[in-house]
Design a protein around this motif. Structure first.
Motif, short mmCIF file in Angstrom:
data_model
loop_
_atom_site.label_atom_id
_atom_site.label_comp_id
_atom_site.label_asym_id
_atom_site.label_seq_id
_atom_site.Cartn_x
_atom_site.Cartn_y
_atom_site.Cartn_z
N TYR A 69 0.90 -1.23 -0.12
CA TYR A 69 -0.16 0.10 0.03
C TYR A 69 0.89 1.35 -0.08
O TYR A 69 0.63 2.23 -0.80
CB TYR A 69 -0.75 0.07 1.24
N GLN A 72 2.62 2.17 -3.34
CA GLN A 72 1.53 2.85 -4.32
C GLN A 72 0.96 4.20 -3.84
O GLN A 72 0.90 4.91 -4.92
CB GLN A 72 0.22 1.88 -4.54
N TYR A 73 1.05 4.53 -2.69
CA TYR A 73 0.49 5.60 -1.96
C TYR A 73 1.33 6.08 -1.05
O TYR A 73 1.31 6.23 0.21
CB TYR A 73 -1.00 5.63 -1.58
N ASP A 75 2.34 9.14 -0.13
CA ASP A 75 2.07 10.69 0.36
C ASP A 75 1.66 10.35 1.86
O ASP A 75 1.18 9.44 2.26
CB ASP A 75 0.97 11.10 -0.33
N GLU A 77 -0.91 11.51 3.47
CA GLU A 77 -2.27 11.55 3.88
C GLU A 77 -2.63 9.88 3.68
O GLU A 77 -3.20 9.47 4.65
CB GLU A 77 -3.24 12.33 2.65
N HIS A 78 -2.11 9.13 2.78
CA HIS A 78 -2.37 7.79 2.70
C HIS A 78 -1.67 7.23 3.78
O HIS A 78 -2.26 6.04 4.38
CB HIS A 78 -2.18 7.16 1.41
N TRP A 81 -3.79 7.44 6.85
CA TRP A 81 -5.13 6.31 6.72
C TRP A 81 -4.68 4.82 6.99
O TRP A 81 -5.66 4.52 7.78
CB TRP A 81 -5.70 6.73 5.23
N LEU A 82 -3.66 4.69 6.70
CA LEU A 82 -3.02 3.31 6.70
C LEU A 82 -2.98 2.90 8.12
O LEU A 82 -3.05 2.06 8.73
CB LEU A 82 -1.91 3.25 5.87
N SER A 85 -6.23 2.87 9.92
CA SER A 85 -7.03 1.65 9.42
C SER A 85 -6.28 0.39 10.30
O SER A 85 -6.89 -0.57 10.77
CB SER A 85 -7.10 1.49 8.38
#
Length: 447
Positions: A69, A72-73, A75, A77-78, A81-82, A85
């Motif tokens: 993850y 791929q992302y 940045d 912000e991601h 979120w990771l 979560s």
């Protein structure tokens, strides 16, 4: 080879329980214990290995998901979120350390089932340098993976790799074993109790204690043994009753002609030889009395609680009044179940025998282990070692003359041993420390 085998057998026997209860429990519990060992081995070989592999693969998959993850992302912000979560749904704390280099890595499977499974799962899926520590603290573990631009740290709870079913399984095994062992002990004690009661009844019967209340109980084999014991007890009682009746008739038949002979001799006045015949008649009466006392034994007398100290003191008092020199020392005075008249006769015969051949007698009485022991030491000539068992035979006399005033009729020690053995004890002859003869009267202490 035979000596070696016997030594091994003796060593094994020394470890075996001696009681029936212990041996029965060993026979019952050994298969159960072996079954539990086999069950645990199978569990470790199959179940725990499978659970550890599945849990390790699940955690490795979560780590790979986080790495993919971020690839791929990348940045911020991601990344936030990771982290949110993963913490809420996977119970993982993910931290990315940009620019860091993994200082140490694991290249070979470490020791331990869980460590080995986790290494295999990470090595199979990551294809990157990694390091893990399963002992960060009591509740957490850490996995560190080298990425191209930094190090990813994943902290997970230890329960992600350790299943609680393992501990539950062990608790069930231990708990069920304790319950089964407890039930086995309770039932085996109930099975052994009738055997102990039978042994106690046989011991009491041998010592003359009334066992009329004994009843067969327990398993069929134990009941059969108890019934056989009761039949034996009744046969012995009938035999003793018949012997007593026979002896009563013999006593009457023998005393009647002796009484007529005494009357006839009394009417002869001072004729030559009358005094010698009178003495012969008296000797015959003494012999008949001694024989009847020996043959009658303890018949008709019941065992009752008796103070040994008082019984010995009373017998010594009678001997002192007859002029015998006795030194008495009683260490312990116990109350024992015995036939008092029989024991008095036993002690009296031993003291009379000492008084006939010795000038002084020393008596020591007290408890020794599970027996009550009375030791008689005299200063007489003693008895040769090869003749000591002979004196217990009926009508055997060391004094070769037929004069009963000096040698008796040869039944004193026979009656003494018969009385002692009737109580489960015995009489032993030894050398006295100061010379002379030592007589040890041993009587078991009833429980």
């Amino acid at each position: 080879m035979r000596v070696l085998g016997s030594g091994k057998t003796g060593w094994i026997k020394s470890l075996m329980p001696t009681g029936l209860l212990g041996r029965s429990l060993l026979i019952l519990m050994t298969p159960m214990l072996l079954l539990q060992i086999v069950t645990v081995l199978i569990f470790f070989e199959r179940h725990w290995d499978s659970i550890a592999r599945q849990l390790s693969r699940g955690l490795a998959g979560d780590v790979v998901f986080a790495i993919d993850y971020l690839g791929q992302y990348p940045d911020a912000e991601h990344m936030e979120w990771l982290q949110h979560s993963a913490r809420g749904r996977l119970q993982l704390d993910i931290v990315f350390e940009p620019g860091e280099i993994l200082e140490q890595q694991i290249t070979e499977p470490p020791l331990g089932l869980v460590s080995e499974e986790l290494f295999n799962a990470l090595a199979e899926r990551l294809q990157r340098p990694f390091y893990f520590d399963l002992d960060v603290d009591d509740r957490k573990l850490e996995i560190r993976v080298q990425l191209k631009d930094g190090v990813l740290s994943v902290v997970a709870p230890r329960k992600r790799l350790y299943s609680s079913t393992t501990y539950i399984f062990f608790m069930w095994i231990a708990g069920s074993a304790l319950i089964l062992y407890g039930v086995a002990v309770m039932f085996m004690r109930n099975q052994v109790r009738p055997i102990r009661r039978l042994a106690k009844a046989a011991d009491q019967f041998g010592r003359g204690v009334d066992v009329e209340t004994f009843k067969p109980e327990g398993a069929a084999e134990v009941r059969l043994a108890a019934t056989s014991f009761i039949s034996m007890r009744d046969r012995i009682a009938r035999h003793l009753a018949q012997r007593t009746a026979l002896l009563a008739g013999v006593s009457h038949d023998l005393r009647t002609p002796l009484t007529r002979m005494k009357l006839e001799l009394a009417m002869q006045g001072m004729s030559p030889g009358v005094e010698a015949l009178k003495q012969d008649v008296l000797d015959m009466e003494r012999m008949v009395d001694a024989y009847l006392a020996f043959a009658r034994g303890e018949e008709g007398e019941k065992a009752v609680p008796t103070d040994m100290g008082k019984l010995i003191t009373d017998q010594v008092g009678e001997a002192l009044r007859d002029g015998q020199q006795i030194d008495l020392h009683i260490v312990d005075s116990l109350e024992m179940d015995l036939r008092p008249q029989s024991v008095r006769r036993c002690i009296s015969n031993i003291m009379s025998n000492a008084g006939r051949y010795a000038n002084n007698l020393s008596i020591r009485a007290g408890r020794r282990g599970q027996d009550y022991e009375i030791v008689f030491d005299d200063d007489g000539p003693g008895i040769p070692a090869d003749k000591r068992e002979e004196v217990f035979k009926p009508f055997f006399r060391l004094e070769e003359s037929r004069n009963q005033a000096t040698g008796g009729v040869g039944l004193g020690m026979t009656i003494a041993r018969d009385s002692a053995r009737g109580h489960g004890g015995d009489v032993f002859l030894e050398d006295a420390p100061g010379g002379g003869l030592r007589v040890r009267l041993v009587l078991p202490i009833g429980h």
